[in-house]
Design a protein around this motif. Structure first.
Motif, PDB file in Angstrom:
ATOM      1  N   CYS A 167      17.946 -66.609  28.368  1.00 51.93           N
ATOM      2  CA  CYS A 167      19.048 -67.068  27.684  1.00 51.93           C
ATOM      3  C   CYS A 167      18.495 -67.494  26.081  1.00 51.93           C
ATOM      4  O   CYS A 167      18.152 -66.537  25.316  1.00 51.93           O
ATOM      5  CB  CYS A 167      19.535 -68.559  28.301  1.00 51.93           C
ATOM      6  SG  CYS A 167      20.250 -67.959  29.955  1.00 51.93           S
TER       7      CYS A 167
ATOM      8  N   HIS B 108      19.322 -61.950  29.555  1.00 54.74           N
ATOM      9  CA  HIS B 108      20.561 -62.421  29.300  1.00 54.74           C
ATOM     10  C   HIS B 108      20.253 -63.197  28.208  1.00 54.74           C
ATOM     11  O   HIS B 108      20.969 -64.385  28.064  1.00 54.74           O
ATOM     12  CB  HIS B 108      21.423 -63.150  30.394  1.00 54.74           C
ATOM     13  CG  HIS B 108      20.467 -63.948  31.155  1.00 54.74           C
ATOM     14  ND1 HIS B 108      20.027 -65.110  30.773  1.00 54.74           N
ATOM     15  CD2 HIS B 108      19.973 -63.934  32.444  1.00 54.74           C
ATOM     16  CE1 HIS B 108      19.086 -65.585  31.908  1.00 54.74           C
ATOM     17  NE2 HIS B 108      19.049 -64.827  32.986  1.00 54.74           N
TER      18      HIS B 108
ATOM     19  N   GLY C 171      20.737 -64.216  23.647  1.00 51.22           N
ATOM     20  CA  GLY C 171      21.611 -63.894  22.583  1.00 51.22           C
ATOM     21  C   GLY C 171      21.147 -62.752  21.721  1.00 51.22           C
ATOM     22  O   GLY C 171      19.726 -62.619  21.680  1.00 51.22           O
TER      23      GLY C 171
ATOM     24  N   HIS D 292      20.644 -57.246  30.345  1.00 51.60           N
ATOM     25  CA  HIS D 292      21.773 -57.630  29.832  1.00 51.60           C
ATOM     26  C   HIS D 292      23.115 -57.713  30.836  1.00 51.60           C
ATOM     27  O   HIS D 292      23.281 -56.764  31.479  1.00 51.60           O
ATOM     28  CB  HIS D 292      22.065 -57.038  28.565  1.00 51.60           C
ATOM     29  CG  HIS D 292      23.589 -57.656  27.822  1.00 51.60           C
ATOM     30  ND1 HIS D 292      23.155 -58.996  27.224  1.00 51.60           N
ATOM     31  CD2 HIS D 292      24.677 -57.348  27.631  1.00 51.60           C
ATOM     32  CE1 HIS D 292      24.416 -59.221  26.586  1.00 51.60           C
ATOM     33  NE2 HIS D 292      25.297 -58.450  26.967  1.00 51.60           N
TER      34      HIS D 292
ATOM     35  N   ASP E 171      28.908 -60.515  30.089  1.00 52.95           N
ATOM     36  CA  ASP E 171      28.449 -61.702  29.381  1.00 52.95           C
ATOM     37  C   ASP E 171      29.484 -62.039  28.184  1.00 52.95           C
ATOM     38  O   ASP E 171      29.414 -61.448  27.343  1.00 52.95           O
ATOM     39  CB  ASP E 171      26.952 -61.681  28.886  1.00 52.95           C
ATOM     40  CG  ASP E 171      26.559 -62.815  28.183  1.00 52.95           C
ATOM     41  OD1 ASP E 171      27.377 -63.568  27.969  1.00 52.95           O
ATOM     42  OD2 ASP E 171      25.093 -63.009  28.326  1.00 52.95           O
TER      43      ASP E 171
ATOM     44  N   TYR F 121      29.376 -64.547  26.168  1.00 53.87           N
ATOM     45  CA  TYR F 121      28.749 -65.342  25.168  1.00 53.87           C
ATOM     46  C   TYR F 121      28.044 -64.384  23.941  1.00 53.87           C
ATOM     47  O   TYR F 121      27.609 -64.638  23.097  1.00 53.87           O
ATOM     48  CB  TYR F 121      27.891 -66.402  25.479  1.00 53.87           C
ATOM     49  CG  TYR F 121      28.052 -67.222  26.524  1.00 53.87           C
ATOM     50  CD1 TYR F 121      29.194 -68.235  25.825  1.00 53.87           C
ATOM     51  CD2 TYR F 121      27.902 -67.542  27.757  1.00 53.87           C
ATOM     52  CE1 TYR F 121      29.643 -69.092  26.612  1.00 53.87           C
ATOM     53  CE2 TYR F 121      28.360 -68.256  28.599  1.00 53.87           C
ATOM     54  CZ  TYR F 121      29.269 -69.197  27.892  1.00 53.87           C
ATOM     55  OH  TYR F 121      29.838 -70.156  28.694  1.00 53.87           O
ATOM     56  N   VAL F 122      27.868 -63.104  24.412  1.00 55.33           N
ATOM     57  CA  VAL F 122      27.529 -61.962  23.451  1.00 55.33           C
ATOM     58  C   VAL F 122      28.586 -60.788  23.424  1.00 55.33           C
ATOM     59  O   VAL F 122      28.971 -60.146  24.220  1.00 55.33           O
ATOM     60  CB  VAL F 122      26.211 -61.284  24.339  1.00 55.33           C
ATOM     61  CG1 VAL F 122      25.368 -60.486  23.139  1.00 55.33           C
ATOM     62  CG2 VAL F 122      25.076 -62.330  24.551  1.00 55.33           C
TER      63      VAL F 122
ATOM     64  N   HIS G  80      26.290 -64.446  31.818  1.00 47.58           N
ATOM     65  CA  HIS G  80      24.985 -65.032  31.423  1.00 47.58           C
ATOM     66  C   HIS G  80      24.543 -65.850  32.529  1.00 47.58           C
ATOM     67  O   HIS G  80      25.055 -66.420  33.107  1.00 47.58           O
ATOM     68  CB  HIS G  80      25.752 -66.150  30.127  1.00 47.58           C
ATOM     69  CG  HIS G  80      24.535 -66.497  29.317  1.00 47.58           C
ATOM     70  ND1 HIS G  80      24.219 -65.577  28.416  1.00 47.58           N
ATOM     71  CD2 HIS G  80      24.082 -67.698  29.035  1.00 47.58           C
ATOM     72  CE1 HIS G  80      23.231 -66.029  27.508  1.00 47.58           C
ATOM     73  NE2 HIS G  80      23.315 -67.553  27.784  1.00 47.58           N
TER      74      HIS G  80
ATOM     75  N   ALA H  68      28.846 -68.285  32.929  1.00 49.32           N
ATOM     76  CA  ALA H  68      27.185 -68.290  33.183  1.00 49.32           C
ATOM     77  C   ALA H  68      27.225 -68.292  34.734  1.00 49.32           C
ATOM     78  O   ALA H  68      27.700 -69.309  35.205  1.00 49.32           O
ATOM     79  CB  ALA H  68      26.446 -69.345  32.621  1.00 49.32           C
TER      80      ALA H  68
END
Length: 256
Positions: free
Chosen positions: A137, A160, A162, A182, A186, A188-189, A218, A233
């Motif tokens: 992360c 996973h 950024g 990855h 996800d 968040y990306v 995530h 997540a």
């Protein structure tokens, strides 16, 4: 007879468990005290391969510790980095977000803390020419920043993490191997961040790979992340096992 039996048990326990114990390591960044964890391989080799572990946004956690112990059993020197420092450990997700956000916005500070941890891994016994950095992360973001900084190691593995980088920053050649593991879902990306990262790798002429895991969001490798994908997540056992196996192949390929 009883004494002999107990002695044998003691030898067995010391040979199987003692070498895998995580040892606290205090080091500093100026006046800031840092508290990392080191573990030696159960069976040392002449090449002394090492793996630096960058933990997720809450700092050194169970997941990072267990990874270090597993790597020790696989023959690697391991060190779990302390990025935040004593007195700055997050107590909740809000504090974790602020701490991680600071280092994402101040990459020079993040890179310096990573380098200090890398130095500790070498002091613990790892060959400075035979090291890989892995991260989860927030730590997955960190390994990419370490690669961008041109630090001395053979490769990085981002679980996973950024992928973003300020577009105003100059893109420089990346000479180390890069593996990104990855979650395909996800949240968040964003897709734009993935595309920008891949273009960055091309511009940097990096030797890179990116693998997607189905039905994964995530934190897919962390059992403590729960199992509800709708929260963004969550743990995915299949992705966890497959990504660890892929990292293992990478380590064998990159390290001596």
């Amino acid at each position: 007879m009883k004494n002999i039996f107990l002695a044998l048990i003691g030898v067995l326990l010391s040979s199987t468990g003692a070498q895998a114990q995580l040892k606290p390591v205090a080091y500093t960044d100026g006046a800031q005290k840092l508290n990392g964890l080191a573990v030696a391989p159960q069976k040392a080799t002449k090449t002394k391969p090492g793996v630096l572990i960058l933990p997720a946004w809450k700092g050194i956690d169970t997941h990072a510790k267990q990874s270090a112990e597993k790597l020790s059993k696989m023959g690697y020197y391991s060190f779990v980095a302390d990025i935040y420092g004593e007195g700055n450990y997050p107590k909740n997700t809000e504090e974790a977000g602020k701490q991680a956000g600071f280092y994402k916005n101040n990459v020079g500070d993040y890179q310096r803390r990573i380098q200090l941890a890398l130095d500790q891994l070498v002091k613990a016994g790892a060959n400075p020419d035979n090291i890989v950095v892995i991260g989860y992360c927030f730590g997955g973001t960190g390994v990419l920043e370490a690669a961008r900084a041109g630090m001395k190691f053979q490769g990085v593995v981002s679980f996973h993490g950024g992928l973003g980088r300020d577009a105003a920053r100059t893109s420089t050649p990346i000479k180390t191997r890069v593996l990104v593991l990855h979650g395909a879902d996800d949240p968040y990306v964003p897709v734009s961040e993935v595309a920008a990262f891949q273009q960055e790798m091309r511009t940097a002429k990096a030797d890179w790979e990116m693998i997607y895991y189905a039905d994964s969001v995530h934190a897919f490798s962390d059992p403590e992340a729960g199992n509800d994908n709708s929260k963004g997540a969550a743990y995915n056992e299949k992705a966890d096992k497959r990504s660890w196996e892929r990292m293992n192949v990478f380590l064998k390929d990159v390290l001596k």
